[in-house]
Scaffold this motif. Structure first.
Motif, PDB file in Angstrom:
ATOM      1  N   LEU A   1      31.088  -3.060 -60.134  1.00 57.03           N
ATOM      2  CA  LEU A   1      30.314  -4.293 -60.121  1.00 57.03           C
ATOM      3  C   LEU A   1      31.176  -5.538 -60.306  1.00 57.03           C
ATOM      4  CD1 LEU A   1      27.424  -5.290 -59.848  1.00 57.03           C
ATOM      5  CD2 LEU A   1      27.164  -5.102 -62.322  1.00 57.03           C
ATOM      6  N   TYR A   2      32.403  -5.394 -60.765  1.00 60.38           N
ATOM      7  CA  TYR A   2      33.284  -6.550 -60.928  1.00 60.38           C
ATOM      8  C   TYR A   2      34.718  -6.100 -60.688  1.00 60.38           C
ATOM      9  CZ  TYR A   2      34.780  -4.880 -65.549  1.00 60.38           C
ATOM     10  OH  TYR A   2      35.321  -4.153 -66.567  1.00 60.38           O
ATOM     11  N   VAL A   3      35.636  -7.052 -60.735  1.00 61.04           N
ATOM     12  CA  VAL A   3      37.046  -6.762 -60.478  1.00 61.04           C
ATOM     13  C   VAL A   3      37.755  -6.592 -61.814  1.00 61.04           C
ATOM     14  CG1 VAL A   3      39.173  -7.546 -59.383  1.00 61.04           C
ATOM     15  CG2 VAL A   3      36.967  -8.132 -58.365  1.00 61.04           C
ATOM     16  N   PRO A   4      38.082  -5.368 -62.206  1.00 56.77           N
ATOM     17  CA  PRO A   4      38.786  -5.170 -63.477  1.00 56.77           C
ATOM     18  C   PRO A   4      40.230  -5.589 -63.365  1.00 56.77           C
ATOM     19  CG  PRO A   4      38.509  -3.073 -62.364  1.00 56.77           C
ATOM     20  CD  PRO A   4      37.799  -4.100 -61.521  1.00 56.77           C
ATOM     21  N   THR A   5      40.790  -6.038 -64.473  1.00 57.53           N
ATOM     22  CA  THR A   5      42.201  -6.424 -64.481  1.00 57.53           C
ATOM     23  C   THR A   5      43.084  -5.214 -64.285  1.00 57.53           C
ATOM     24  OG1 THR A   5      41.698  -8.243 -65.967  1.00 57.53           O
ATOM     25  CG2 THR A   5      43.996  -7.574 -65.813  1.00 57.53           C
ATOM     26  N   SER A   6      42.754  -4.130 -64.959  1.00 58.44           N
ATOM     27  CA  SER A   6      43.518  -2.898 -64.839  1.00 58.44           C
ATOM     28  C   SER A   6      42.595  -1.728 -65.113  1.00 58.44           C
ATOM     29  CB  SER A   6      44.696  -2.884 -65.827  1.00 58.44           C
ATOM     30  OG  SER A   6      45.384  -1.648 -65.768  1.00 58.44           O
ATOM     31  N   THR A   7      42.807  -0.650 -64.381  1.00 61.99           N
ATOM     32  CA  THR A   7      41.944   0.514 -64.549  1.00 61.99           C
ATOM     33  C   THR A   7      42.171   1.201 -65.886  1.00 61.99           C
ATOM     34  OG1 THR A   7      43.615   1.844 -63.403  1.00 61.99           O
ATOM     35  CG2 THR A   7      41.801   0.969 -62.090  1.00 61.99           C
ATOM     36  N   ARG A   8      43.269   0.915 -66.539  1.00 65.17           N
ATOM     37  CA  ARG A   8      43.533   1.582 -67.809  1.00 65.17           C
ATOM     38  C   ARG A   8      42.548   1.147 -68.887  1.00 65.17           C
ATOM     39  NH1 ARG A   8      46.255  -1.467 -71.655  1.00 65.17           N
ATOM     40  NH2 ARG A   8      46.950  -3.520 -70.972  1.00 65.17           N
ATOM     41  N   PHE A   9      41.929  -0.037 -68.738  1.00 63.96           N
ATOM     42  CA  PHE A   9      40.954  -0.497 -69.710  1.00 63.96           C
ATOM     43  C   PHE A   9      39.646   0.292 -69.620  1.00 63.96           C
ATOM     44  CE2 PHE A   9      43.120  -4.830 -69.324  1.00 63.96           C
ATOM     45  CZ  PHE A   9      43.990  -4.501 -70.328  1.00 63.96           C
ATOM     46  N   ARG A  10      39.379   0.917 -68.455  1.00 62.44           N
ATOM     47  CA  ARG A  10      38.077   1.546 -68.245  1.00 62.44           C
ATOM     48  C   ARG A  10      38.187   3.054 -68.060  1.00 62.44           C
ATOM     49  NH1 ARG A  10      34.240  -2.125 -67.093  1.00 62.44           N
ATOM     50  NH2 ARG A  10      32.935  -0.468 -67.899  1.00 62.44           N
ATOM     51  N   LEU A  11      39.351   3.648 -68.315  1.00 58.48           N
ATOM     52  CA  LEU A  11      39.495   5.083 -68.182  1.00 58.48           C
ATOM     53  C   LEU A  11      38.774   5.787 -69.325  1.00 58.48           C
ATOM     54  CD1 LEU A  11      43.215   5.524 -67.097  1.00 58.48           C
ATOM     55  CD2 LEU A  11      41.182   5.849 -65.697  1.00 58.48           C
ATOM     56  N   PRO A  12      38.112   6.914 -69.078  1.00 58.31           N
ATOM     57  CA  PRO A  12      37.466   7.655 -70.161  1.00 58.31           C
ATOM     58  C   PRO A  12      38.491   8.258 -71.092  1.00 58.31           C
ATOM     59  CG  PRO A  12      37.351   8.873 -68.090  1.00 58.31           C
ATOM     60  CD  PRO A  12      37.875   7.506 -67.756  1.00 58.31           C
TER      61      PRO A  12
END
Length: 234
Positions: free
Chosen positions: A207-218
């Motif tokens: 839904l948005y552009v994350p700065t880095s995928t590491r912030f949203r990894l499980p």
């Protein structure tokens, strides 16, 4: 020719995936405010009127006529996605809000110090110019298409804005350029770190552009893989 196009894309684009939510929201608010007939503006400087609560928050998204609205929407469509993918949606949102608030304050201060007359401001062009200046300041390339210096692009924007919108104060856009030059990378990096707050955990990645995928990894991915490997070994 392809090399020149790729050079321009590397300056104004980014490969971060995701939907440009902030750009879409800003354009939607501009269109709704204009369609609803909501007039918001600031009269700043000596002799100016005390601003209303609505004017402080909506002056940059309000436009007096359809040509100025069209210019703001077109510029936001062209530059907004590039900036949002470069900085991330969270940093882009905070930079936009901060610029709207800071620009009016600095412009008022300059008018009082310089002894200028009261000036009425509205529209998104100056805010977009500040963000565009910050984007050009962070560019690693010194020239665009091998002929135009990157530092000169905000001034081209300024001259074009004065020609297309003669009623816009030139001093306001000069203040916007100064604000854009003050956005250093460490400051933008601090805004990007706000993405780690739990508020954005409820928003899906797409839904948005994350700065880095590491912030949203499980956090449980590694442990699950380790358990699966142990099970297979047995």
């Amino acid at each position: 020719m392809l090399g020149r196009v790729l050079s321009a894309r590397s300056l104004f684009g980014s490969d971060r995936p995701g939907f440009c939510l902030v750009t879409f929201a800003l354009i939607t608010l501009m269109l709704l405010i204009y369609a609803g007939g909501i007039q918001a503006s600031l009269s700043v400087g000596p002799g100016g009127y005390f601003p209303r609560f609505r004017d402080v928050f909506l002056y940059a998204l309000s436009h007096d006529d359809s040509p100025s609205l069209l210019i703001s929407v077109v510029l936001l469509l062209l530059m907004g996605p590039c900036q949002e993918r470069r900085w991330g949606s969270v940093a882009f949102l905070f930079l936009s809000i901060l610029t709207m608030a800071t620009l009016s304050f600095i412009y008022t201060l300059v008018l009082f110090v310089g002894g200028g007359e009261a000036s009425r401001i509205c529209g998104y062009s100056a805010t977009q110019l500040a963000l565009f200046t910050a984007q050009c300041r962070q560019a690693t390339q010194r020239r665009l298409l091998r002929c135009l210096p990157v530092w000169f692009l905000p001034w081209v924007y300024l001259l074009g804005g004065l020609l297309l919108m003669p009623g816009t104060p030139a001093l306001l856009h000069l203040c916007a350029i100064c604000i854009g030059h003050s956005y250093h990378q460490p400051f933008i990096g601090t805004l990007q770190e706000l993405e780690e707050t739990r508020v954005f955990d409820f928003i899906p990645n797409w839904l948005y552009v994350p700065t880095s995928t590491r912030f949203r990894l499980p956090t449980f991915a590694t442990s699950q893989r380790y358990c699966k490997s142990i099970t297979l070994n047995f």
